[in-house]
Enzyme design. Structure first.
Site, mmCIF file in Angstrom:
data_model
loop_
_atom_site.group_PDB
_atom_site.id
_atom_site.type_symbol
_atom_site.label_atom_id
_atom_site.label_comp_id
_atom_site.label_asym_id
_atom_site.label_seq_id
_atom_site.Cartn_x
_atom_site.Cartn_y
_atom_site.Cartn_z
ATOM 1 C CG PHE A 1 -0.491 0.441 2.528
ATOM 2 C CD1 PHE A 1 -0.886 1.835 2.714
ATOM 3 C CD2 PHE A 1 0.451 -0.524 3.266
ATOM 4 C CE1 PHE A 1 -0.199 2.238 4.355
ATOM 5 C CE2 PHE A 1 0.755 -0.020 4.689
ATOM 6 C CZ PHE A 1 0.610 1.173 5.038
ATOM 7 C CE LYS A 2 3.584 2.064 4.852
ATOM 8 N NZ LYS A 2 4.704 1.641 5.607
#
Length: 466
Positions: A111-112
């Site tokens: 998700f980063k």
């Protein structure tokens, strides 16, 4: 739009200066002077947009004209053109009232990437506009490092150093960082925990002479641009679920270590998104669960877990929420953070605790429960959860009231954490991009968790960029 520090000693600054400052010069965190308010009519119009169009609408409120429209749109399109899904963050229905928001379709399967592809391109844009060299310094509990390196590698005028806790990230996370063969990238594996790395980062950024000499910039979620980019997918998830069913409010369950991802949801709610409960899902490192239940913020014993990206005791974004909990009183925030530094503990009043409980629910997931949830959902739905997403789903199961609809943020592809998946007696197939990592040489240095030693490494790495 101007930005201020949670501790009150930064003059009102613009968006680009906020990105470049990262950590506020007074040791606090930067927040918008006023949170934009989005009307129901505007939300209705936003619901018809693509992810990129939605990102432009939301980010524009905070950029406030500092980046011309065509250039901002180009920057956003470039950032999300690297994702494997045309939806960028697709929503998948697991069962009647439970959806997962897949945030792992970016280059490093985590998700980063949603924030760091944007921030990497933003830094590149600023470097080209100003001619300034940018040296990025960050710490990671696993995913931020690879996403940050992928976001900036090869970009002119940018160098990066990432600290990660040696032996305390998954093998795939380690390989994604350390197999990058690029002179602009330095990987330091510290003999300590993520909290040690985060502490060293904050101490180095607090040394303004050193920071200014080497043009240090932040890639961690202390940088408000990270939070801003993550806020977008809460809106996108709400709109996708609303197309599937009639909802008034939507709950979110968020695997949480550093409080950045859940704070992005809190910000979306403050902007006007109809968010119900924000469920903080932690593992055995459950300082945030204890705070939400008891009103006491105090680090406990560190635990290595099946969800290593959440193996964090001191949540660096907690101060942003504390600022709003204290009625945007910067003096009170600074006083409490000073007390935390000296005593290692923050306690809020009964009235404030009632507000905390109104804002959040929380549940700490133990190791076996995490694995059990992976097995259960794989058997019942044929969907494979990574261990962090599993904590989010387990927290949903524990905190959900009957009839409420919830989205769990799926923060990583399960291939990144095969150590946990194997313990569930499940075989998975690695994506080709991850499979190829195991044949590449690694580039890293193992160092003590020492401020002085790391400064020496940074000086050597960044000196050539001056």
């Amino acid at each position: 739009m101007k930005y201020i520090s949670t501790r009150g000693n930064v003059n009102k600054i613009g968006f680009i200066d906020t990105v470049l400052m990262g950590l506020a010069t007074d040791g606090g965190l930067l927040v918008p002077e006023k949170i934009p308010q989005i009307s129901e009519e505007k939300l209705e119009a936003m619901s018809k947009l693509s992810y990129q169009e939605l990102a432009y609408e939301i980010i524009s409120y905070y950029v406030d004209g500092e980046i011309p429209e065509t250039e901002l749109k180009e920057l956003i399109n470039k950032s999300y053109g690297t994702f494997r899904s045309h939806e960028v963050t697709p929503v998948v229905k697991l069962k009647d009232n439970l959806y997962v928001l897949e945030l792992f379709h970016g280059p490093t399967f985590a998700f980063k990437d949603v924030a760091l592809q944007f921030l990497g391109n933003l830094y590149s844009y600023i470097a080209k506009k100003t001619g300034e060299t940018i040296n990025i310094l960050g710490a990671t509990s696993g995913d931020t490092g690879a996403s940050a390196i992928e976001g900036v590698r090869g970009k002119e005028g940018i160098r990066i150093c990432i600290l990660h806790p040696h032996g305390k990230v998954s093998k795939v996370q380690e390989l994604q960082m350390t197999t990058v063969d690029d002179e602009s990238v330095l990987n330091l594996a510290i003999e300590g925990t993520f909290d040690d790395g985060q502490r060293i980062i904050k101490e180095i950024f607090a040394d303004l002479d050193f920071k200014n000499k080497y043009h240090l910039r932040a890639i961690n979620s202390i940088n408000f641009a990270r939070i801003l980019a993550q806020t977008v997918y809460y809106f996108y998830a709400y709109f996708q679920v609303a197309k599937d069913r009639d909802i008034k409010n939507l709950d979110f369950s968020v695997p949480t270590g550093n409080f950045g991802d859940i704070f992005a949801g809190y910000l979306a709610k403050r902007m006007g998104l109809p968010v119900g409960k924000l469920i903080v899902a932690t593992n055995e490192n459950n300082i945030l669960e204890r705070f939400i239940k008891d009103g006491i913020y105090q680090p406990g014993e560190f635990h290595s877990t099946y969800s290593p990206s959440m193996d964090i005791q001191v949540a660096s974004n907690f101060e942003r929420y504390l600022f709003y909990l204290l009625g945007e009183d910067s003096q009170a925030t600074a006083k409490l953070m000073d007390k935390f530094k000296s005593e290692g503990k923050i306690t809020v009043s009964e009235e404030q605790l009632r507000q905390v409980k109104a804002d959040f629910a929380a549940y700490g997931v133990q190791g076996e429960e995490c694995l059990k949830t992976i097995r259960q959902y794989h058997k019942e739905t044929n969907y494979l959860l990574d261990p962090h997403t599993s904590c989010g789903v387990a927290a949903y199961d524990a905190c959900n009231d009957e009839g409420e609809v919830c989205v769990t943020l799926s923060t990583a592809h399960p291939a990144k954490f095969n150590e946990a998946i194997e313990l569930c007696d499940i075989e998975q197939t690695y994506p080709e991009q991850i499979k190829a990592l195991f044949d590449k040489p690694q580039h890293l240095e193992v160092v003590a968790a020492s401020n002085d030693e790391i400064r020496q490494k940074l000086e050597k790495h960044f000196q050539s960029a001056l």
